[in-house]
Motif scaffolding. Structure first.
Motif, PDB file in Angstrom:
ATOM      1  N   LEU A   1       6.517  -4.373  -0.364  1.00  0.00           N
ATOM      2  CA  LEU A   1       5.411  -3.687   0.614  1.00  0.00           C
ATOM      3  C   LEU A   1       5.998  -2.581   1.616  1.00  0.00           C
ATOM      4  O   LEU A   1       5.392  -2.354   2.494  1.00  0.00           O
ATOM      5  CB  LEU A   1       4.562  -4.848   1.370  1.00  0.00           C
ATOM      6  CG  LEU A   1       3.949  -5.898   0.220  1.00  0.00           C
ATOM      7  CD1 LEU A   1       3.042  -6.776   0.926  1.00  0.00           C
ATOM      8  CD2 LEU A   1       2.832  -5.131  -0.531  1.00  0.00           C
ATOM      9  N   GLN A   2       7.273  -2.669   1.628  1.00  0.00           N
ATOM     10  CA  GLN A   2       7.960  -1.724   2.625  1.00  0.00           C
ATOM     11  C   GLN A   2       7.450  -0.220   2.370  1.00  0.00           C
ATOM     12  O   GLN A   2       7.389   0.056   1.563  1.00  0.00           O
ATOM     13  CB  GLN A   2       9.511  -1.828   2.480  1.00  0.00           C
ATOM     14  CG  GLN A   2      10.292  -2.921   3.027  1.00  0.00           C
ATOM     15  CD  GLN A   2      10.559  -2.855   4.574  1.00  0.00           C
ATOM     16  OE1 GLN A   2      10.892  -1.574   4.876  1.00  0.00           O
ATOM     17  NE2 GLN A   2      10.219  -3.738   5.446  1.00  0.00           N
TER      18      GLN A   2
ATOM     19  N   PRO B   1       5.549  -3.224  -9.797  1.00  0.00           N
ATOM     20  CA  PRO B   1       5.430  -1.726  -9.182  1.00  0.00           C
ATOM     21  C   PRO B   1       5.593  -0.834  -9.966  1.00  0.00           C
ATOM     22  O   PRO B   1       5.962  -1.025 -11.211  1.00  0.00           O
ATOM     23  CB  PRO B   1       7.232  -1.981  -8.369  1.00  0.00           C
ATOM     24  CG  PRO B   1       7.596  -3.363  -8.487  1.00  0.00           C
ATOM     25  CD  PRO B   1       6.902  -4.107  -9.793  1.00  0.00           C
ATOM     26  N   SER B   2       5.057   0.486  -9.534  1.00  0.00           N
ATOM     27  CA  SER B   2       4.945   1.464 -10.295  1.00  0.00           C
ATOM     28  C   SER B   2       4.123   1.430 -11.353  1.00  0.00           C
ATOM     29  O   SER B   2       4.504   2.152 -12.502  1.00  0.00           O
ATOM     30  CB  SER B   2       6.354   2.025 -10.618  1.00  0.00           C
ATOM     31  OG  SER B   2       6.939   2.381  -9.344  1.00  0.00           O
ATOM     32  N   CYS B   3       2.984   0.641 -11.522  1.00  0.00           N
ATOM     33  CA  CYS B   3       2.210   0.386 -12.758  1.00  0.00           C
ATOM     34  C   CYS B   3       0.735   0.902 -12.173  1.00  0.00           C
ATOM     35  O   CYS B   3       0.142   0.866 -11.016  1.00  0.00           O
ATOM     36  CB  CYS B   3       2.202  -0.904 -13.234  1.00  0.00           C
ATOM     37  SG  CYS B   3       3.828  -1.232 -13.908  1.00  0.00           S
TER      38      CYS B   3
ATOM     39  N   LEU C   1       9.229   0.604  -4.417  1.00  0.00           N
ATOM     40  CA  LEU C   1       8.618  -0.547  -5.329  1.00  0.00           C
ATOM     41  C   LEU C   1       7.201  -0.785  -4.432  1.00  0.00           C
ATOM     42  O   LEU C   1       6.453  -1.623  -4.601  1.00  0.00           O
ATOM     43  CB  LEU C   1       9.174  -1.660  -5.351  1.00  0.00           C
ATOM     44  CG  LEU C   1      10.549  -1.642  -5.839  1.00  0.00           C
ATOM     45  CD1 LEU C   1      11.285  -3.062  -5.672  1.00  0.00           C
ATOM     46  CD2 LEU C   1      10.851  -1.111  -7.352  1.00  0.00           C
ATOM     47  N   SER C   2       6.959   0.086  -3.327  1.00  0.00           N
ATOM     48  CA  SER C   2       5.895  -0.398  -2.438  1.00  0.00           C
ATOM     49  C   SER C   2       4.433  -0.038  -2.892  1.00  0.00           C
ATOM     50  O   SER C   2       3.336  -0.253  -2.109  1.00  0.00           O
ATOM     51  CB  SER C   2       5.954   0.696  -1.163  1.00  0.00           C
ATOM     52  OG  SER C   2       5.955   2.047  -1.542  1.00  0.00           O
ATOM     53  N   SER C   3       4.055   0.320  -3.968  1.00  0.00           N
ATOM     54  CA  SER C   3       2.894   0.340  -4.751  1.00  0.00           C
ATOM     55  C   SER C   3       2.849  -0.012  -6.116  1.00  0.00           C
ATOM     56  O   SER C   3       3.997   0.258  -6.933  1.00  0.00           O
ATOM     57  CB  SER C   3       2.251   1.941  -4.577  1.00  0.00           C
ATOM     58  OG  SER C   3       3.014   2.986  -5.058  1.00  0.00           O
TER      59      SER C   3
ATOM     60  N   PHE D   1       7.737  -5.459 -17.564  1.00  0.00           N
ATOM     61  CA  PHE D   1       7.482  -4.642 -16.656  1.00  0.00           C
ATOM     62  C   PHE D   1       8.656  -4.340 -15.651  1.00  0.00           C
ATOM     63  O   PHE D   1       9.334  -5.259 -15.253  1.00  0.00           O
ATOM     64  CB  PHE D   1       6.193  -4.673 -15.929  1.00  0.00           C
ATOM     65  CG  PHE D   1       4.977  -4.228 -16.733  1.00  0.00           C
ATOM     66  CD1 PHE D   1       4.488  -3.167 -16.714  1.00  0.00           C
ATOM     67  CD2 PHE D   1       4.238  -5.596 -17.350  1.00  0.00           C
ATOM     68  CE1 PHE D   1       3.316  -2.738 -17.412  1.00  0.00           C
ATOM     69  CE2 PHE D   1       2.911  -5.344 -18.083  1.00  0.00           C
ATOM     70  CZ  PHE D   1       2.716  -4.092 -18.139  1.00  0.00           C
ATOM     71  N   HIS D   2       8.998  -3.125 -15.300  1.00  0.00           N
ATOM     72  CA  HIS D   2      10.295  -2.964 -14.474  1.00  0.00           C
ATOM     73  C   HIS D   2      10.126  -3.485 -13.230  1.00  0.00           C
ATOM     74  O   HIS D   2       9.125  -3.375 -12.517  1.00  0.00           O
ATOM     75  CB  HIS D   2      10.491  -1.409 -14.544  1.00  0.00           C
ATOM     76  CG  HIS D   2      11.899  -1.062 -14.127  1.00  0.00           C
ATOM     77  ND1 HIS D   2      12.815  -1.649 -14.580  1.00  0.00           N
ATOM     78  CD2 HIS D   2      12.437  -0.180 -13.080  1.00  0.00           C
ATOM     79  CE1 HIS D   2      14.088  -1.106 -14.220  1.00  0.00           C
ATOM     80  NE2 HIS D   2      13.956  -0.341 -13.290  1.00  0.00           N
ATOM     81  N   HIS D   3      11.026  -4.231 -12.707  1.00  0.00           N
ATOM     82  CA  HIS D   3      11.141  -4.882 -11.358  1.00  0.00           C
ATOM     83  C   HIS D   3       9.813  -5.805 -11.243  1.00  0.00           C
ATOM     84  O   HIS D   3       9.323  -5.841 -10.025  1.00  0.00           O
ATOM     85  CB  HIS D   3      11.085  -3.922 -10.292  1.00  0.00           C
ATOM     86  CG  HIS D   3      12.263  -2.899 -10.222  1.00  0.00           C
ATOM     87  ND1 HIS D   3      13.627  -3.336 -10.371  1.00  0.00           N
ATOM     88  CD2 HIS D   3      12.100  -1.371 -10.229  1.00  0.00           C
ATOM     89  CE1 HIS D   3      14.302  -2.415 -10.314  1.00  0.00           C
ATOM     90  NE2 HIS D   3      13.512  -1.195 -10.281  1.00  0.00           N
ATOM     91  N   ALA D   4       9.299  -6.482 -12.289  1.00  0.00           N
ATOM     92  CA  ALA D   4       8.304  -7.343 -12.139  1.00  0.00           C
ATOM     93  C   ALA D   4       8.673  -8.473 -11.405  1.00  0.00           C
ATOM     94  O   ALA D   4       9.977  -9.104 -11.328  1.00  0.00           O
ATOM     95  CB  ALA D   4       7.839  -8.040 -13.710  1.00  0.00           C
TER      96      ALA D   4
END
Length: 652
Positions: free
Chosen positions: A259-260, A326-328, A265-267, A308-311
């Motif tokens: 959430l930074q 993230p990024s989905c 990865l913040s959204s 999913f990437h970075h799940a």
């Protein structure tokens, strides 16, 4: 001076002195021999010629004597042959000046030779006729000595070349093991553990090598044991015992990094799956069937959303599961959750068809952004999944939270980002990282962030556009822009505080970007003494280990610092730190407190210190928002901090 040079110089001097001494003695002996030979030749010639002259029948016939003297003089090497009578009156003389054209003058001056003169009395009958004097020619002696000197010099040069060549070879072979020992010791300093397989034949070097190997094995064993202890503690602290998924504690420690506002990865999309009446299932159907359902649900979570990437997947409690992707977007996730619920429904019917009469499973799918907090995100997820369960069983409820950052279409976003770079509307911001020691506060570096100034004059944080830039493949373009703008800023402002730049995974894994960065740093290092700091995320360090190791070595070659941001120890342990050898790591304040606050045994704190700080890595606590966090971390030995409480993010 190296040991090799010292031994080479010492032995070279020793052998050189021996060779020169032998050569001087040989030359001196040759000189004495030539000197004696010169006198002997003159003496023999004087006696033999004198005897011949004594046989002349007529003493008044000097012409015969002259002929004999000329014959001897012309056939030998003589400076002078002189015949005098008994009264000392000269009868006949042949003499020539000493001129040596094939011997250098310096040699003649350096080697003085005394000419030898021999005499012989001439007796005709029983009467003494006169005296014959014969002087040898020193030119021949000089030619012989000079030739001898040349031969000696060539011989000793050849011997010297062979001896020194063998000496170099022997020293190289003998000291090669010492170089390996040195490399082994340097490797320990660089946090590498090398066991030397080649044991040298030299007794002293053999004992040192064996001792070094024993020490390296012991250090490596300590690291391995501490790493294993830390890994087990990490698993005990952050793993759900039943499903082996991450637990709520890990989610609350890790999700703030997602959430930074300046994280890529913040959204993205969140997923929550919840089961009602789970206690009734255990009570009526037994723990085995409950365990089968929970295990299958965990497996389905891994199967459907794990790719999913970075799940980030976690079990919040006995009945709730949560995932951050993230990024989905929601459209790409809903289909996977439908498959998940269908598979779980099949398992439930296989356990007992009556279970579905009271067991209610619902799912919530929605978006999150950098504006969310843990509390607000969990609150929305709980509300949405409750609505799904109220509507029926095995249903999905979509959280209708507005996705501000995705209002623009992809091509519009691409044009907007590229134009912002061309128009310099991509601004630099910074946040200070400080060190607090002995009551004194000092800035260690300022971390650089990107800010987007839109056409309406609104400034947006990186969390607004970085996820979109990542999906568009523009993130490494933004990284290049950031590096160039930072270098330009340093040149214009002549700043003295080190600046830290966070490089994306897309930038690091492309070799062309590493070469581009090398060329810029080479030019920058020649123009400025400012030390730059570079960082990558912990996820990038784990998944792009080879590329990160390459760029870390290159950056440290320039004397700059390299670090890992949002550090957490993965399930596989901390071995990747040995390959990268970062100068520092940045870890979430909550994570550090979890890993280092152990009131019972203190074992986890000791292992964390041994694994991280024994590698020469300093720790910077980030996301500091309250003064109490600083005090707790200082009690744990942390002295470096970064966060909104320490310093807010400001435009550069």
């Amino acid at each position: 001076m190296s040991l090799f040079k010292q031994m080479a110089i010492m032995l070279s001097l020793f052998l050189g002195i021996i060779l020169i001494s032998v050569m001087i003695l040989n030359f001196k002996s040759a000189t004495e021999f030539v000197q004696n030979q010169l006198y002997t030749d003159a003496k023999n010639t004087a006696h033999s010629l004198g005897l011949s002259l004594s046989k002349v029948a007529d003493p008044s016939d000097t012409s015969s004597m002259e002929t004999m003297i000329n014959a001897i003089y012309d056939s030998g090497y003589y400076q002078r042959i002189r015949l005098v009578d008994v009264e000392g009156k000269e009868i006949y003389t042949r003499e020539n000046d000493v001129r040596v054209i094939d011997v250098p003058q310096w040699f003649i001056q350096w080697v003085p030779i005394q000419n030898a003169t021999a005499t012989s009395d001439i007796m005709i009958g029983w009467s003494r006729f006169g005296t014959l004097e014969v002087s040898g020619h020193t030119g021949n002696a000089y030619r012989q000595l000079y030739s001898t000197l040349i031969d000696l010099s060539q011989t000793f040069l050849m011997i010297g070349a062979v001896v020194f060549g063998l000496l170099y070879l022997l020293l190289s072979l003998s000291l090669k093991s010492l170089k390996r020992i040195r490399d082994q010791a340097k490797a320990i300093i660089d946090n590498e553990f090398i066991i030397e397989k080649k044991i040298p034949f030299t007794t002293e070097f053999r004992s040192v090598t064996v001792a070094m190997n024993a020490m390296v094995e012991k250090v490596r064993d300590i690291f391995e044991r501490e790493n294993e202890t830390l890994r087990r503690y990490h698993e005990l602290l952050y793993k759900d015992a039943e499903t082996k998924l991450n637990n709520r504690c890990y989610l609350t420690a890790k999700l703030p990094d997602y959430l930074q506002s300046d994280a890529s990865l913040s959204s993205g999309v969140y997923v929550m799956v919840s089961i009602d009446e789970i206690d009734r299932l255990k009570r009526e159907k037994g723990y085995e069937r409950y365990s089968k359902l929970i295990t299958h649900l965990a497996e389905e979570m891994n199967a459907q959303v794990g790719p999913f990437h970075h799940a980030l997947i976690a079990r919040l409690n006995e009945s709730d599961f949560f995932a951050a992707l993230p990024s989905c977007d929601t459209s790409s996730v809903v289909h996977q959750i439908e498959k998940l619920l269908l598979n779980v429904k099949t398992v439930i019917e296989g356990i007992d068809s009556t279970v579905s009469e009271y067991l209610v499973i619902g799912s919530a799918v929605g978006t999150y952004s950098e504006k969310d907090t843990l509390k607000s995100l969990f609150s929305r997820a709980d509300h949405t999944v409750t609505q799904a369960k109220l509507r029926g069983n095995f249903l999905i409820e979509i959280d209708q939270e507005k996705e501000d950052s995705l209002i623009l279409r992809r091509e519009e976003w691409r044009n907007e980002l590229l134009q912002s770079l061309n128009e310099s509307r991509m601004l630099l911001a910074f946040q200070s990282a400080v060190e607090q020691r002995a009551g004194e506060l000092s800035i260690i570096h300022e971390e650089i962030f990107l800010r987007l100034l839109d056409r309406e004059g609104t400034i947006h944080s990186a969390g607004y556009f970085i996820p979109v830039a990542t999906s568009l493949g523009l993130i490494d373009t933004l990284d290049r822009y950031m590096v160039e703008k930072v270098i330009k800023h340093v040149k214009e402002q002549n700043t003295m505080t080190p600046l830290a730049l966070n490089l994306s995974g897309d930038f690091v894994k492309k070799y062309a970007n590493i070469q581009w960065l090398r060329s810029h740093l080479e030019l920058f290092s020649r123009q400025s003494d400012l030390k730059l700091w570079f960082e990558v995320s912990n996820t990038t360090a784990i998944h792009e280990l080879e590329a990160v190791s390459t760029i870390a070595s290159m950056i440290k070659m320039f004397g700059y610092h390299f670090g890992i941001d949002h550090f957490t120890i993965p399930e596989s342990g901390a071995h990747y730190l040995q390959a990268i050898r970062p100068d520092y790591v940045k870890a979430n304040s909550a994570y550090l407190q979890d890993m280092m606050f152990d009131d019972t045994t203190g074992k986890s704190r000791e292992s964390f210190h041994n694994v991280v700080r024994s590698l020469g890595i300093s720790i910077i606590a980030i996301n500091i928002e309250e003064p109490q966090e600083v005090e707790k971390l200082k009690e744990l030995g942390i002295e470096r901090f970064q966060g909104t409480y320490i310093a807010p993010v400001s435009l550069l």
